[in-house]
Design a protein around this motif. Sequence first.
Motif, PDB file in Angstrom:
ATOM      1  N   THR A  49       2.845 -11.830  -7.306  1.00  0.00           N
ATOM      2  CA  THR A  49       3.597 -10.738  -6.685  1.00  0.00           C
ATOM      3  C   THR A  49       4.920 -11.289  -6.153  1.00  0.00           C
ATOM      4  O   THR A  49       5.182 -12.484  -6.221  1.00  0.00           O
ATOM      5  CB  THR A  49       2.803 -10.144  -5.502  1.00  0.00           C
ATOM      6  OG1 THR A  49       2.691 -11.137  -4.471  1.00  0.00           O
ATOM      7  CG2 THR A  49       1.413  -9.686  -5.917  1.00  0.00           C
ATOM      8  N   VAL A 121      -1.132  -4.860  -2.292  1.00  0.00           N
ATOM      9  CA  VAL A 121      -0.224  -4.960  -3.425  1.00  0.00           C
ATOM     10  C   VAL A 121       0.202  -3.558  -3.854  1.00  0.00           C
ATOM     11  O   VAL A 121      -0.601  -2.630  -3.906  1.00  0.00           O
ATOM     12  CB  VAL A 121      -0.907  -5.703  -4.598  1.00  0.00           C
ATOM     13  CG1 VAL A 121      -0.025  -5.696  -5.840  1.00  0.00           C
ATOM     14  CG2 VAL A 121      -1.237  -7.137  -4.191  1.00  0.00           C
ATOM     15  N   LYS A 123       2.380  -1.416  -6.899  1.00  0.00           N
ATOM     16  CA  LYS A 123       2.969  -1.448  -8.230  1.00  0.00           C
ATOM     17  C   LYS A 123       4.428  -1.027  -8.108  1.00  0.00           C
ATOM     18  O   LYS A 123       4.766  -0.142  -7.325  1.00  0.00           O
ATOM     19  CB  LYS A 123       2.242  -0.492  -9.175  1.00  0.00           C
ATOM     20  CG  LYS A 123       0.827  -0.907  -9.482  1.00  0.00           C
ATOM     21  CD  LYS A 123       0.171   0.089 -10.403  1.00  0.00           C
ATOM     22  CE  LYS A 123      -1.265  -0.315 -10.667  1.00  0.00           C
ATOM     23  NZ  LYS A 123      -1.969   0.666 -11.492  1.00  0.00           N
ATOM     24  N   PRO A 128       4.397  -6.375  -9.465  1.00  0.00           N
ATOM     25  CA  PRO A 128       3.653  -6.182  -8.215  1.00  0.00           C
ATOM     26  C   PRO A 128       4.415  -6.708  -7.002  1.00  0.00           C
ATOM     27  O   PRO A 128       5.052  -7.769  -7.067  1.00  0.00           O
ATOM     28  CB  PRO A 128       2.370  -6.982  -8.435  1.00  0.00           C
ATOM     29  CG  PRO A 128       2.273  -7.198  -9.902  1.00  0.00           C
ATOM     30  CD  PRO A 128       3.671  -7.216 -10.417  1.00  0.00           C
ATOM     31  N   ARG A 129       4.339  -5.949  -5.914  1.00  0.00           N
ATOM     32  CA  ARG A 129       4.997  -6.309  -4.655  1.00  0.00           C
ATOM     33  C   ARG A 129       3.931  -6.449  -3.573  1.00  0.00           C
ATOM     34  O   ARG A 129       2.926  -5.741  -3.577  1.00  0.00           O
ATOM     35  CB  ARG A 129       6.006  -5.238  -4.238  1.00  0.00           C
ATOM     36  CG  ARG A 129       7.022  -4.858  -5.294  1.00  0.00           C
ATOM     37  CD  ARG A 129       7.999  -5.917  -5.652  1.00  0.00           C
ATOM     38  NE  ARG A 129       8.812  -6.305  -4.515  1.00  0.00           N
ATOM     39  CZ  ARG A 129       9.844  -7.119  -4.590  1.00  0.00           C
ATOM     40  NH1 ARG A 129      10.197  -7.644  -5.747  1.00  0.00           N
ATOM     41  NH2 ARG A 129      10.528  -7.443  -3.526  1.00  0.00           N
ATOM     42  N   LEU A 130       4.161  -7.337  -2.628  1.00  0.00           N
ATOM     43  CA  LEU A 130       3.183  -7.688  -1.607  1.00  0.00           C
ATOM     44  C   LEU A 130       3.665  -7.319  -0.207  1.00  0.00           C
ATOM     45  O   LEU A 130       4.830  -7.532   0.128  1.00  0.00           O
ATOM     46  CB  LEU A 130       2.941  -9.203  -1.658  1.00  0.00           C
ATOM     47  CG  LEU A 130       2.140  -9.830  -0.517  1.00  0.00           C
ATOM     48  CD1 LEU A 130       0.681  -9.427  -0.597  1.00  0.00           C
ATOM     49  CD2 LEU A 130       2.289 -11.345  -0.549  1.00  0.00           C
TER      50      LEU A 130
END
Length: 186
Positions: A49, A121, A123, A128-130
Amino acid sequence: MNVIAAPITQYLREQLHLDFSTVDNHDLRPTQRVDTLMATAKGLRQITTHWGIQPRWSKRLLINAKIETAAEKPTFKKAFAQARCVIPVTGWYEWRTEGTKKQKYLFADAKSEPMFMGGIVFKSEDGPRLVTFTTAPTAQCAEYHDRMPLILPPDTLDFWLHSSVEELAPLFQTHPTNALSISEAP
């Protein structure tokens, strides 16, 4: 965050029988790559991510969410229910004002064991971003900051990843399995 690959990969291989690959990053910052673990139908899976999300309504990058309110906040509610993750780290940093200067401190496990942060996480078009979770600090950490990362004891990782949001409340207070080592960072 502080990520040293060797102890993390060794621990995950020996204790959880996972093939996990990451790279050293002694000062991992927002927007940078973060290797995480997520539950899938086939078991735990590594997901790469990038740290932080930029909701349309926000003028700044969001990197943390308060665990105590995440289930209620529209920005975090769905991911909290459906896309929880574990972030293996060897430590994290906090800044403290001392006189007229700010000093950076590294928080690590006193026995040099990896630690596992809780996060979610999202989308996005660019992958993917955290967002990491924070909680009230332990007495040891309160001297440095009014929040700290949600640190999950290793024996709760499966519970964290597979339980309903309503069942997770016992994990919302950080219970480090070992004492922390706190040192000045360059």
